[in-house]
Design an enzyme around this catalytic site. Structure first.
Site, mmCIF file in Angstrom:
data_model
loop_
_atom_site.group_PDB
_atom_site.id
_atom_site.type_symbol
_atom_site.label_atom_id
_atom_site.label_comp_id
_atom_site.label_asym_id
_atom_site.label_seq_id
_atom_site.Cartn_x
_atom_site.Cartn_y
_atom_site.Cartn_z
ATOM 1 N N ARG A 34 77.315 23.381 -3.460
ATOM 2 C CA ARG A 34 76.326 24.436 -3.287
ATOM 3 C C ARG A 34 75.289 24.403 -4.405
ATOM 4 N NH1 ARG A 34 77.499 30.811 -2.343
ATOM 5 N NH2 ARG A 34 75.602 31.065 -3.528
ATOM 6 N N HIS A 39 70.064 23.876 -6.399
ATOM 7 C CA HIS A 39 69.394 23.806 -7.700
ATOM 8 C C HIS A 39 69.045 22.421 -8.208
ATOM 9 C CE1 HIS A 39 69.967 28.080 -8.220
ATOM 10 N NE2 HIS A 39 71.249 27.943 -7.925
ATOM 11 N N LYS A 63 64.540 34.224 -0.523
ATOM 12 C CA LYS A 63 65.206 34.485 -1.791
ATOM 13 C C LYS A 63 64.150 34.836 -2.841
ATOM 14 C CE LYS A 63 68.730 32.423 -4.707
ATOM 15 N NZ LYS A 63 69.197 31.164 -5.297
ATOM 16 N N ASN A 66 64.375 31.224 -7.426
ATOM 17 C CA ASN A 66 65.283 30.077 -7.485
ATOM 18 C C ASN A 66 64.718 29.014 -8.409
ATOM 19 O OD1 ASN A 66 67.795 28.814 -6.347
ATOM 20 N ND2 ASN A 66 66.331 27.214 -5.812
ATOM 21 N N THR A 67 65.594 28.360 -9.128
ATOM 22 C CA THR A 67 65.183 27.285 -10.023
ATOM 23 C C THR A 67 65.719 25.959 -9.516
ATOM 24 O OG1 THR A 67 65.189 28.779 -11.920
ATOM 25 C CG2 THR A 67 65.287 26.424 -12.394
ATOM 26 N N HIS A 139 77.262 26.926 -11.166
ATOM 27 C CA HIS A 139 76.467 28.151 -11.090
ATOM 28 C C HIS A 139 75.255 28.048 -12.009
ATOM 29 C CE1 HIS A 139 75.433 32.392 -11.466
ATOM 30 N NE2 HIS A 139 75.667 32.310 -12.755
ATOM 31 N N PHE A 140 74.091 28.444 -11.494
ATOM 32 C CA PHE A 140 72.888 28.471 -12.329
ATOM 33 C C PHE A 140 72.785 29.852 -12.927
ATOM 34 C CE2 PHE A 140 68.518 28.965 -13.469
ATOM 35 C CZ PHE A 140 68.166 27.719 -13.950
#
Ligand SMILES: *[C@@H]1O[C@H](CO)[C@@H](O)[C@H](O)[C@H]1NC(C)=O
Length: 142
Positions: A34, A39, A63, A66-67, A139-140
């Site tokens: 994911r 990302h 969204k 987002n990066t 996770h970012f």
């Protein structure tokens, strides 16, 4: 007779579903996949507004933010072996590194497929959470 057949089918279906569930990759692997999808994009070095419009529009809603990290996955995984720092949620499995990114921020209230984004490409410090053995990003954080 018909009922028995239906029951057999239901049982078969149930077993199939259980089987699929068992061969699914572990939770951490799902999170890693994911993370990659959401990302990581090593195919470009920076994105503009159109890039954000296009990469973000597959979502059900637009969204807010987002990066995308524009580095090879190897480079990102190597960030996982730097010193642990605190994540926003208080956990200590975060790591910081300087990478090329595009930050996509929504402009106004829009709905898919008309998600309207403002892009900001830069080289900046990012913080990611890593899990597993070997450690992979899941996770970012920021
Ligand atoms: C991004 O999408 C919005 C909404 O469809 C549009 O108004 C805007 O012009 C698009 N931006 C670019 C650079 O194409």
């Amino acid at each position: 007779m018909a009922l028995q057949k239906t029951l057999s089918w239901l049982l078969l279906l149930l077993l199939t579903l259980l089987g699929l569930r068992l061969v699914q990759p572990s939770y951490g692997q799902n999170m890693y996949q994911r993370f990659l999808g959401q990302h990581v994009d090593p195919t470009v070095t920076g994105g503009n507004n159109l890039y954000c419009n296009n990469t973000m529009k597959t979502q059900f809603s637009c969204k807010r933010f987002n990066t995308f990290i524009h580095e090879n996955i190897g480079t990102i995984i190597s960030i996982c072996s730097t010193t642990n720092i605190q994540c926003k949620n208080g956990k200590m499995n975060c790591h910081a590194g300087v990478v090329k990114v595009t930050d996509c921020a929504i402009m106004g209230r829009t709905l898919p497929p008309k998600c309207n984004y403002q892009a900001k490409a830069s080289t900046r410090r990012v913080v990611i959470a890593c899990e597993g053995n070997p450690l992979v990003p899941v996770h970012f954080d920021r």
